[in-house]
Design a protein around this motif. Structure first.
Motif, PDB file in Angstrom:
ATOM      1  N   PRO A 116       0.867  -1.223  -0.109  1.00  0.00           N
ATOM      2  CA  PRO A 116      -0.096  -0.016  -0.145  1.00  0.00           C
ATOM      3  C   PRO A 116       0.983   1.143   0.114  1.00  0.00           C
ATOM      4  CG  PRO A 116       0.118  -0.886   2.263  1.00  0.00           C
ATOM      5  CD  PRO A 116       0.567  -2.008   1.183  1.00  0.00           C
ATOM      6  N   ILE A 117       0.407   2.209  -0.687  1.00  0.00           N
ATOM      7  CA  ILE A 117       1.142   3.417  -0.774  1.00  0.00           C
ATOM      8  C   ILE A 117       0.018   4.745  -0.294  1.00  0.00           C
ATOM      9  CG2 ILE A 117       2.133   5.158  -2.112  1.00  0.00           C
ATOM     10  CD1 ILE A 117       3.028   2.697  -4.115  1.00  0.00           C
ATOM     11  N   PHE A 118       0.542   5.422   0.646  1.00  0.00           N
ATOM     12  CA  PHE A 118      -0.094   6.864   1.017  1.00  0.00           C
ATOM     13  C   PHE A 118       0.916   8.048   0.601  1.00  0.00           C
ATOM     14  CE2 PHE A 118      -1.953   3.421   3.248  1.00  0.00           C
ATOM     15  CZ  PHE A 118      -3.163   3.253   3.282  1.00  0.00           C
ATOM     16  N   VAL A 119       0.418   8.789   0.022  1.00  0.00           N
ATOM     17  CA  VAL A 119       1.450  10.083  -0.421  1.00  0.00           C
ATOM     18  C   VAL A 119       0.779  11.273   0.167  1.00  0.00           C
ATOM     19  CG1 VAL A 119       2.529  11.409  -2.313  1.00  0.00           C
ATOM     20  CG2 VAL A 119       2.088   8.928  -2.544  1.00  0.00           C
ATOM     21  N   GLY A 120       1.321  11.978   0.891  1.00  0.00           N
ATOM     22  CA  GLY A 120       0.639  13.189   1.503  1.00  0.00           C
ATOM     23  C   GLY A 120      -0.431  13.097   2.649  1.00  0.00           C
ATOM     24  N   ASN A 121      -0.784  14.162   2.705  1.00  0.00           N
ATOM     25  CA  ASN A 121      -1.952  14.325   3.612  1.00  0.00           C
ATOM     26  C   ASN A 121      -3.284  14.895   3.072  1.00  0.00           C
ATOM     27  OD1 ASN A 121      -0.178  13.699   5.776  1.00  0.00           O
ATOM     28  ND2 ASN A 121       0.558  15.625   5.605  1.00  0.00           N
ATOM     29  N   ASP A 122      -3.546  14.551   1.966  1.00  0.00           N
ATOM     30  CA  ASP A 122      -4.844  14.805   1.188  1.00  0.00           C
ATOM     31  C   ASP A 122      -5.838  14.076   1.048  1.00  0.00           C
ATOM     32  OD1 ASP A 122      -3.673  17.598   0.557  1.00  0.00           O
ATOM     33  OD2 ASP A 122      -2.773  16.773  -1.256  1.00  0.00           O
ATOM     34  N   PHE A 123      -5.605  12.780   1.640  1.00  0.00           N
ATOM     35  CA  PHE A 123      -6.570  11.775   1.725  1.00  0.00           C
ATOM     36  C   PHE A 123      -7.308  11.984   2.914  1.00  0.00           C
ATOM     37  CE2 PHE A 123      -2.980   9.612   3.271  1.00  0.00           C
ATOM     38  CZ  PHE A 123      -3.607   8.818   4.500  1.00  0.00           C
ATOM     39  N   SER A 124      -8.531  11.229   3.021  1.00  0.00           N
ATOM     40  CA  SER A 124      -9.271  11.119   4.157  1.00  0.00           C
ATOM     41  C   SER A 124     -10.232   9.759   4.263  1.00  0.00           C
ATOM     42  CB  SER A 124     -10.339  12.258   4.403  1.00  0.00           C
ATOM     43  OG  SER A 124     -11.033  12.237   5.419  1.00  0.00           O
ATOM     44  N   ILE A 125     -10.181   9.020   5.127  1.00  0.00           N
ATOM     45  CA  ILE A 125     -10.928   7.650   5.248  1.00  0.00           C
ATOM     46  C   ILE A 125     -11.490   7.634   6.496  1.00  0.00           C
ATOM     47  CG2 ILE A 125     -10.610   5.286   5.166  1.00  0.00           C
ATOM     48  CD1 ILE A 125      -7.846   5.698   3.561  1.00  0.00           C
ATOM     49  N   SER A 126     -12.889   7.639   6.459  1.00  0.00           N
ATOM     50  CA  SER A 126     -13.543   7.648   7.854  1.00  0.00           C
ATOM     51  C   SER A 126     -14.665   6.848   7.844  1.00  0.00           C
ATOM     52  CB  SER A 126     -14.266   9.120   7.776  1.00  0.00           C
ATOM     53  OG  SER A 126     -15.112   9.101   8.993  1.00  0.00           O
ATOM     54  N   GLY A 127     -14.781   5.864   8.762  1.00  0.00           N
ATOM     55  CA  GLY A 127     -15.700   4.892   8.984  1.00  0.00           C
ATOM     56  C   GLY A 127     -16.878   5.451   9.939  1.00  0.00           C
ATOM     57  N   LEU A 128     -16.768   6.692  10.115  1.00  0.00           N
ATOM     58  CA  LEU A 128     -18.056   7.272  10.848  1.00  0.00           C
ATOM     59  C   LEU A 128     -19.353   7.352   9.594  1.00  0.00           C
ATOM     60  CD1 LEU A 128     -16.528  10.425  12.472  1.00  0.00           C
ATOM     61  CD2 LEU A 128     -16.833   8.004  13.471  1.00  0.00           C
ATOM     62  N   ASP A 129     -20.457   7.292   9.959  1.00  0.00           N
ATOM     63  CA  ASP A 129     -21.724   7.184   9.184  1.00  0.00           C
ATOM     64  C   ASP A 129     -22.124   8.453   8.791  1.00  0.00           C
ATOM     65  OD1 ASP A 129     -23.685   6.325   7.855  1.00  0.00           O
ATOM     66  OD2 ASP A 129     -25.134   6.188   9.521  1.00  0.00           O
ATOM     67  N   HIS A 130     -21.967   8.867   7.454  1.00  0.00           N
ATOM     68  CA  HIS A 130     -22.141  10.131   6.882  1.00  0.00           C
ATOM     69  C   HIS A 130     -23.306  10.318   5.973  1.00  0.00           C
ATOM     70  CE1 HIS A 130     -17.795  10.214   7.436  1.00  0.00           C
ATOM     71  NE2 HIS A 130     -17.709  11.543   7.451  1.00  0.00           N
ATOM     72  N   ASP A 131     -23.944  11.433   6.120  1.00  0.00           N
ATOM     73  CA  ASP A 131     -25.126  11.647   5.199  1.00  0.00           C
ATOM     74  C   ASP A 131     -24.704  12.167   3.821  1.00  0.00           C
ATOM     75  OD1 ASP A 131     -27.314  12.581   4.253  1.00  0.00           O
ATOM     76  OD2 ASP A 131     -27.848  13.951   5.761  1.00  0.00           O
ATOM     77  N   PRO A 132     -25.149  11.186   2.712  1.00  0.00           N
ATOM     78  CA  PRO A 132     -24.792  11.493   1.627  1.00  0.00           C
ATOM     79  C   PRO A 132     -25.059  12.898   0.885  1.00  0.00           C
ATOM     80  CG  PRO A 132     -26.120   9.092   1.790  1.00  0.00           C
ATOM     81  CD  PRO A 132     -26.167  10.151   3.170  1.00  0.00           C
ATOM     82  N   ALA A 133     -26.010  13.410   1.656  1.00  0.00           N
ATOM     83  CA  ALA A 133     -26.750  14.630   0.989  1.00  0.00           C
ATOM     84  C   ALA A 133     -25.639  15.779   1.330  1.00  0.00           C
ATOM     85  CB  ALA A 133     -27.964  15.224   1.516  1.00  0.00           C
TER      86      ALA A 133
END
Length: 361
Positions: A116-133
């Motif tokens: 796996p490769i992660f470059v920089g800090n511009d990604f966001s991965i969240s398992g919190l439940d999000h409202d699609p709207a």
């Protein structure tokens, strides 16, 4: 004499009240047993419950009043529990909702994922439940892990390459509090079968990609929140890589990339589920344009592991991968019922109580 009679009466009242309270709690234990039973069953809809057990010098008896299939991933079961202690009896009734999900994390890595490769800090991965709207987390709702993996080796690879400031870009936890969690949900074989059944569905919009070929798709709109669609990018299972490059594409529903590398260039937004599966399959994100996935992504590497294999996951650019129950539920509506039935035993699920009431007057 009056004092003795009064004392005896008070004692008898207290004894009866205690018996009723104990019977009530025993009947509540029956409801809790029902929740555990529904959670572990692999049948959909769940089979009717009929069970009795001794507990705390009393007994509870549980019976199903009704079971209704709400959707291929949700069922409502009304159960009634009768608790008995001494000469007292209490009856409690509750509606229990079992709902399954198409993913157990914002990003799932299965099979033999590598490098796996992660470059920089511009990604966001969240398992919190999000409202699609709104794209914002929904408060007071159970979270899931940011990343789920099928084995300890993959988890170690991710934790090794992530820098501390990058780790802060991953949020959400499983039930044990792990941001990057090992799981038995959705194993490799189950995902492979699900992808095959999705791509062969009558409503699947299939695009074939030849070996050693890059298919570039731009300015596409594949469904939305109200009208989700099922799309399959089908690569070659031979030695040559098939590549699907998507740019300025939006859609909603289920997107499957089978036996192909999925490369996200330019702008990209998807509501629902994205499955990337096959031998030497991968996700690559370039640094051009913002990208957002609201729902979940699963990458399933079915080929053998090798340190010389290309990276299964290469995040280089702005991308948000946000878990969303609502988006996954909407996506499930485009999947054939048979595919979900076959996958049901491996899907993550939860049991929630809709209502509760005391039947005994």
């Amino acid at each position: 004499v009056q004092a003795i009679v009064s004392t005896q009466s008070t004692f008898q009242i207290s004894s009866n009240l205690r018996s009723e309270n104990v019977a009530f709690y025993i009947s509540e234990a029956g409801i809790e047993w029902s929740k555990n039973e529904l959670a572990r069953t692999t049948a959909h809809p769940p089979a009717a419950l009929s069970y009795s057990s001794a507990i705390s010098s009393g007994t509870f008896s549980v019976a199903t009043i009704s079971t209704v299939t709400v959707s291929p991933l949700m069922s409502n079961t009304v159960v009634r529990s009768t608790g008995k202690f001494a000469s007292s009896s209490q009856i409690v009734q509750a509606e229990l909702i079992k709902r399954s999900l198409l993913a157990d994390a914002a990003l799932g890595l299965r099979g033999n994922a590598s490098q796996p490769i992660f470059v920089g800090n511009d990604f966001s991965i969240s398992g919190l439940d999000h409202d699609p709207a709104t794209g914002k987390p929904i408060p007071n709702v159970r979270p899931y892990a940011g990343i789920s993996v099928s084995n300890a080796a993959t988890k170690e690879q991710i934790e090794t390459v992530l820098e501390p400031n990058q780790l802060s870009r991953i949020s959400g936890t499983d039930r044990q509090g792990a941001i990057i969690a090992e799981t038995e949900n959705l194993p490799t074989a189950a995902i492979t079968r699900l992808a095959d059944e999705l791509c062969s569905a009558q409503n699947s919009q299939l695009i074939a990609i030849a070996a050693d070929t890059t298919l570039s798709l731009a300015e596409q709109h594949w469904g939305n929140r109200s009208v989700p669609e099922l799309h399959c990018l089908d690569g070659s299972s031979g030695a040559g890589d098939s590549v699907a490059a998507l740019s300025n594409l939006s859609g909603g529903g289920i997107l499957v990339a089978r036996n192909a590398d999925l490369v996200l260039e330019g702008g990209f937004r998807w509501e629902g589920l994205i499955i990337i599966t096959g031998s030497r399959a991968s996700l690559k994100v370039s640094d051009a344009g913002a990208k957002e996935v609201i729902g979940a992504m699963i990458i399933n590497e079915t080929g053998p592991y090798s340190e010389s294999n290309p990276s299964t996951l290469d995040l280089n650019g702005v991308i948000k991968i946000l878990f969303s129950r609502a988006a996954l539920q909407a996506a499930a509506t485009v999947a054939p019922a048979s595919a979900l039935t076959n996958a049901y035993t491996s899907l993550p699920s939860e049991v929630v109580q809709s209502y509760w009431r005391l039947i005994t007057p």
